[in-house]
Motif scaffolding. Sequence first.
Motif, PDB file in Angstrom:
ATOM      1  N   TYR A 440       5.773   4.437  -2.345  1.00  0.00           N
ATOM      2  CA  TYR A 440       5.922   5.119  -1.062  1.00  0.00           C
ATOM      3  C   TYR A 440       5.313   4.294   0.071  1.00  0.00           C
ATOM      4  O   TYR A 440       5.922   4.147   1.138  1.00  0.00           O
ATOM      5  CB  TYR A 440       5.261   6.495  -1.133  1.00  0.00           C
ATOM      6  N   ASP A 441       4.125   3.759  -0.147  1.00  0.00           N
ATOM      7  CA  ASP A 441       3.419   3.046   0.921  1.00  0.00           C
ATOM      8  C   ASP A 441       4.148   1.778   1.351  1.00  0.00           C
ATOM      9  O   ASP A 441       4.081   1.378   2.516  1.00  0.00           O
ATOM     10  CB  ASP A 441       1.996   2.703   0.475  1.00  0.00           C
ATOM     11  N   ASN A 442       4.827   1.133   0.400  1.00  0.00           N
ATOM     12  CA  ASN A 442       5.557  -0.095   0.705  1.00  0.00           C
ATOM     13  C   ASN A 442       7.055   0.149   0.880  1.00  0.00           C
ATOM     14  O   ASN A 442       7.842  -0.803   0.917  1.00  0.00           O
ATOM     15  CB  ASN A 442       5.324  -1.140  -0.390  1.00  0.00           C
ATOM     16  N   ASN A 443       7.441   1.438   0.955  1.00  0.00           N
ATOM     17  CA  ASN A 443       8.830   1.805   1.265  1.00  0.00           C
ATOM     18  C   ASN A 443       9.835   1.201   0.285  1.00  0.00           C
ATOM     19  O   ASN A 443      10.875   0.665   0.685  1.00  0.00           O
ATOM     20  CB  ASN A 443       9.182   1.387   2.697  1.00  0.00           C
ATOM     21  N   MET A 444       9.532   1.298  -0.998  1.00  0.00           N
ATOM     22  CA  MET A 444      10.408   0.725  -2.007  1.00  0.00           C
ATOM     23  C   MET A 444      10.696   1.724  -3.117  1.00  0.00           C
ATOM     24  O   MET A 444       9.833   2.517  -3.479  1.00  0.00           O
ATOM     25  CB  MET A 444       9.770  -0.527  -2.639  1.00  0.00           C
TER      26      MET A 444
END
Length: 528
Positions: A440-444
Amino acid sequence: MLLVVFLSALTPLACDAAESFSVLVPRNPISARAGSTVTLPCWLSPPISAEPMEVRWHRSPSFKTTALHYMGGQLQDSSQDPRFRGRASFGSRGPEAGGLKGGDVSLRLENVTLEDEGEFQCNVSNVLHYKTKRVVLNVTVTGTLPLLSVRQATDGLVNVSCASSGWHPRPNLTWSDSEGRSGLSPGAMLYGPAEQGVVSVFSWILTPASDAAWLTCSVFLPGEEGREGRVALLTSRADTHTHTRTHTDDQSGQWKAAFIALLVLGLLAMAIAAFLFVRKRRTGSNESVEIPESIPLLQTGLDEAAKEKVDITLDEDTAHQHLMLSKDCKVVRDSVMVQERDPSKNRFTRHLFVLGKEGFTSGRAYWQVGLWNEATGLKMSWSVGVVTESAKRDCEDLTPSEGYLVFSSDRDNGLSVNTVPVTRLSEKLRAKTLGVFLDYDNNMISFYNVEEKSHILTFFVTFHEKVYPLFGPGKGDATPLVIQPISDVKQESNVNTVENPNDKIQSLPLPPDNSGLETTVKYSLRPN
């Protein structure tokens, strides 16, 4: 004498009625995205009223068939090209243009298509004067999110490939990495044929696995916001083995490795380019691209993702009425009979979907989906992905803009992702167990073939709110969809043949087959 005076008095009036004017248009072409609304500016100088004049907008070279025709104070529909009916009207080139009365005869065109691209003629005439100018319209189409794959090459080198489809005109593609280096030189840049106006692009790059944590592939049209995909190289500097060599040996080894890798990957690139764009399906301005086959990750890839495992339970309050869930809410399949459930605003009504109870607003999560059963074989129809908390549950068109990212398998049409345009993948990528890794944090979000320990695809998306795992067992598929306990998965063997005396058996009835008999599928799960 009186006659001469009378005619002299009328002459200024006739001149006023046919006052001289010029037609002005922008010097540069006008650009618009497919599906948007655009105004093609055209105005009179001086800004005299165009209401008593004839205004004709048409495509070059045709003059009789018009995009918009105004004469006698009203629009003339009889000569209008059917392609422009309901889409063409007079627009405004600015807030102070004043409309027809102020000499503004600009063309407003709604729902722009690729067929609209080209030259338009703006013709304005009165009793004595006829003026014409041309306006060029360029139409752009933004393609799919780039799909990235990683392949281990040799001597610490990896090959990263990037593919994207559905662009117009031909897009640019650039590489960058987590170290802030941009403009990295790719090994190749290949474009697919311009079928139905849109093209596809494929590129790969050879890089040391230890140089950066991840690579980014950006595909874009000049002057417009593009699409970006990111893939982790899944190795670290600490894990990279170093060897003490002389300077000469080191250079020789690197050149040898690079030459072999480039030779092999060059052949691979040509082979992929030959059939990367073979099967395309398109509706309107949409296109699809087929990705040929799974490319193995470095050995640590799936292992690292699996460290973030979470326990997913299906949320019955969201399940479609024609979905049957097991008692432990770990298995789902479709049902001919309506399942009696309490009303819920979160329940799916159009698609055979159910959500996981667990949602995510940060961090990483990994879960696995079983798509194989010893009795019924490989599941051919399914959907797995994520959906935002605010997404409509009765949404008909599932797209990322509606809050859905869905990786699906269809028995007849193979694998696809619900991008716009649709992205299609090779049927060779079908997995018995699908691994899903959400960062989630790295949008992947990444998908893996667990048995083969290979990477299927990764999407780089921006999350703005809570997301939930999404599952769909398809319709009429005898094999159920199982939320697979990760600890039970054997990487080198069939995941559904694990024997354990503590296993508990769950069963779900299947719809009748051609013989009219009802059967039962059994599967094995360890206690939680």
